[in-house]
Design an enzyme around this catalytic site. Sequence first.
Site, PDB file in Angstrom:
ATOM      1  N   CYS A 123       0.796  -1.237   0.000  1.00 11.07           N
ATOM      2  CA  CYS A 123       0.000   0.000   0.000  1.00 11.07           C
ATOM      3  C   CYS A 123       0.824   1.281   0.000  1.00 11.07           C
ATOM      4  CB  CYS A 123      -1.006   0.002   1.144  1.00 11.07           C
ATOM      5  SG  CYS A 123      -0.254  -0.101   2.766  1.00 11.07           S
ATOM      6  N   CYS A 131      -3.393  -2.654  -0.875  1.00  8.42           N
ATOM      7  CA  CYS A 131      -2.333  -3.565  -0.449  1.00  8.42           C
ATOM      8  C   CYS A 131      -2.069  -4.683  -1.446  1.00  8.42           C
ATOM      9  CB  CYS A 131      -2.670  -4.152   0.920  1.00  8.42           C
ATOM     10  SG  CYS A 131      -3.003  -2.883   2.169  1.00  8.42           S
ATOM     11  N   LYS A 196      -5.537  -8.719  11.509  1.00  3.45           N
ATOM     12  CA  LYS A 196      -5.421  -7.289  11.254  1.00  3.45           C
ATOM     13  C   LYS A 196      -6.793  -6.776  10.831  1.00  3.45           C
ATOM     14  CE  LYS A 196      -3.127  -3.832   8.457  1.00  3.45           C
ATOM     15  NZ  LYS A 196      -2.022  -3.513   7.567  1.00  3.45           N
ATOM     16  N   ARG A 206      -1.535   6.579   7.936  1.00  9.21           N
ATOM     17  CA  ARG A 206      -1.696   6.763   6.484  1.00  9.21           C
ATOM     18  C   ARG A 206      -1.123   8.096   6.037  1.00  9.21           C
ATOM     19  NH1 ARG A 206      -7.261   3.403   5.795  1.00  9.21           N
ATOM     20  NH2 ARG A 206      -6.318   1.420   6.433  1.00  9.21           N
ATOM     21  N   ARG A 218     -10.369  -0.792   2.869  1.00  4.88           N
ATOM     22  CA  ARG A 218      -9.679  -2.085   2.922  1.00  4.88           C
ATOM     23  C   ARG A 218     -10.558  -3.210   3.471  1.00  4.88           C
ATOM     24  NH1 ARG A 218      -5.060   0.307   1.650  1.00  4.88           N
ATOM     25  NH2 ARG A 218      -3.791   1.524   3.081  1.00  4.88           N
ATOM     26  N   GLU A 234      -7.864 -17.144  11.411  1.00  2.00           N
ATOM     27  CA  GLU A 234      -6.729 -16.535  10.699  1.00  2.00           C
ATOM     28  C   GLU A 234      -5.401 -16.948  11.350  1.00  2.00           C
ATOM     29  OE1 GLU A 234      -6.116 -14.803   8.090  1.00  2.00           O
ATOM     30  OE2 GLU A 234      -7.899 -13.715   7.454  1.00  2.00           O
ATOM     31  N   LYS A 249      -3.773  -6.645  15.606  1.00  2.00           N
ATOM     32  CA  LYS A 249      -3.625  -5.225  15.319  1.00  2.00           C
ATOM     33  C   LYS A 249      -4.970  -4.627  14.950  1.00  2.00           C
ATOM     34  CE  LYS A 249      -1.640  -2.276  11.899  1.00  2.00           C
ATOM     35  NZ  LYS A 249      -1.141  -2.183  10.584  1.00  2.00           N
ATOM     36  N   SER A 275      -0.997   3.769  15.333  1.00  2.00           N
ATOM     37  CA  SER A 275      -0.856   5.228  15.274  1.00  2.00           C
ATOM     38  C   SER A 275      -2.000   5.983  15.945  1.00  2.00           C
ATOM     39  CB  SER A 275      -0.712   5.671  13.812  1.00  2.00           C
ATOM     40  OG  SER A 275      -1.830   5.230  13.055  1.00  2.00           O
ATOM     41  N   TYR A 314       4.850   3.247  19.243  1.00  2.00           N
ATOM     42  CA  TYR A 314       5.549   4.518  19.029  1.00  2.00           C
ATOM     43  C   TYR A 314       5.976   5.124  20.368  1.00  2.00           C
ATOM     44  CZ  TYR A 314       3.336   3.655  14.562  1.00  2.00           C
ATOM     45  OH  TYR A 314       2.939   3.041  13.405  1.00  2.00           O
TER      46      TYR A 314
HETATM   47  C1  PBG Z   1       0.362  -1.467   5.911  1.00  2.00           C
HETATM   48  C2  PBG Z   1       0.241  -1.121   7.343  1.00  2.00           C
HETATM   49  C3  PBG Z   1      -0.660  -0.255   7.997  1.00  2.00           C
HETATM   50  C4  PBG Z   1      -0.230  -0.191   9.336  1.00  2.00           C
HETATM   51  C5  PBG Z   1       0.858  -1.052   9.467  1.00  2.00           C
HETATM   52  N1  PBG Z   1       1.123  -1.628   8.234  1.00  2.00           N
HETATM   53  C6  PBG Z   1      -1.787   0.588   7.484  1.00  2.00           C
HETATM   54  C7  PBG Z   1      -2.957  -0.002   6.842  1.00  2.00           C
HETATM   55  O1  PBG Z   1      -3.166  -1.210   6.802  1.00  2.00           O
HETATM   56  O2  PBG Z   1      -3.721   0.796   6.306  1.00  2.00           O
HETATM   57  C8  PBG Z   1      -0.825   0.664  10.428  1.00  2.00           C
HETATM   58  C9  PBG Z   1       0.065   0.995  11.581  1.00  2.00           C
HETATM   59  C10 PBG Z   1      -0.389   2.113  12.450  1.00  2.00           C
HETATM   60  O3  PBG Z   1      -1.504   2.638  12.308  1.00  2.00           O
HETATM   61  O4  PBG Z   1       0.395   2.496  13.327  1.00  2.00           O
HETATM   62  N2  PBG Z   1      -0.638  -2.230   5.361  1.00  2.00           N
END
Ligand code: PBG
Length: 324
Positions: A123, A131, A196, A206, A218, A234, A249, A275, A314
Amino acid sequence: MSTFPIYRPRRLRANENLRRLIRETTLSVNDLIYPMFVVHGHDTATEISAMPGCYQYSVDKLVSAAKELATLGIPGTILFGIPEEKDPLGSEAYADDGIIQQAVRAVKDAVPDLLVMTDVCLCEYTDHGHCGVVEAGEVQNDPTLELLVKESLSHVRAGADVIAPSDMMDGRVGAIRTALDENGYQNIPIMAYSAKYASAFYGPFREAAESTPQFGDRRAYQMDPANAEEALREVSLDIEEGADILMVKPALAYLDVIHRVKTEFQVPVAAYNVSGEYAMIKAASQNGWIDEPRVAMEVLNSIKRAGADIILTYFAKSVVEWLQ
Ligand code: PBG
């Protein structure tokens, strides 16, 4: 168990030493992975506005940041790359001179002992921001696997220690494991983003990775936030396909999923404190509404208590400071 007045739970809460002795969960530097973003250029560190204290680093600055992690005793980093140019097939993701490949080589060269994990996804590299390979407006599963395999091999050739596929295509862990083994990389672990979710908590990321989908969302490949049993399916597939570490996640809104994965499969579990979870705490504390260190430590402890062995966060560098 005896009851009140024989049993008085407050007896063991009376002072810090008693509390230390009976504490069930301890967060340590050993649990942490610090994510970092790398861009083309030289001598730049651009702060990400929705993630105060986090930067898009050029490779030279990334190396300095990696040295700092090693000094702090943080075991590893996970790297995300922002390419020079995006195209429909995300070519820079698997270019041997791509941004991630340059970054991995430079960091491993300067700080060989720091674990370098790489996020394997398209992505950040595709012009449509999805992705995988898009045909007829849909993300195609099987054609994407070939590109993820190429990307993984390119990362390990550059020196990546751990491969972390985050795309949520079916069968990617097996495809990557087979390709790694056939190419002599049978000792490279796979940390799979197994459960995820299609989460709004990725918003600030993003901006950081410049990876917002240019159409749609997504939800046709990431999981529905309402589901937990599906997460277990999964995870079970990823274990069968050869994943070494299973990730959930985001973390905070999915503590039940972390707990169920840990109790149903006795495997190393990672949780990504994403994030948006970081941004919420930062924003509220900047407004003086909450106490950042205390809230962050409470959240991170809850992720550990739920069953995570590894936390991608972070806050990693701050945690080391707060623990001292
Ligand atoms: C890539 C990816 C993402 C994150 C980690 N790897 C974003 C998404 O799937 O849109 C998010 C990490 C975060 O928000 O800290 N696919």
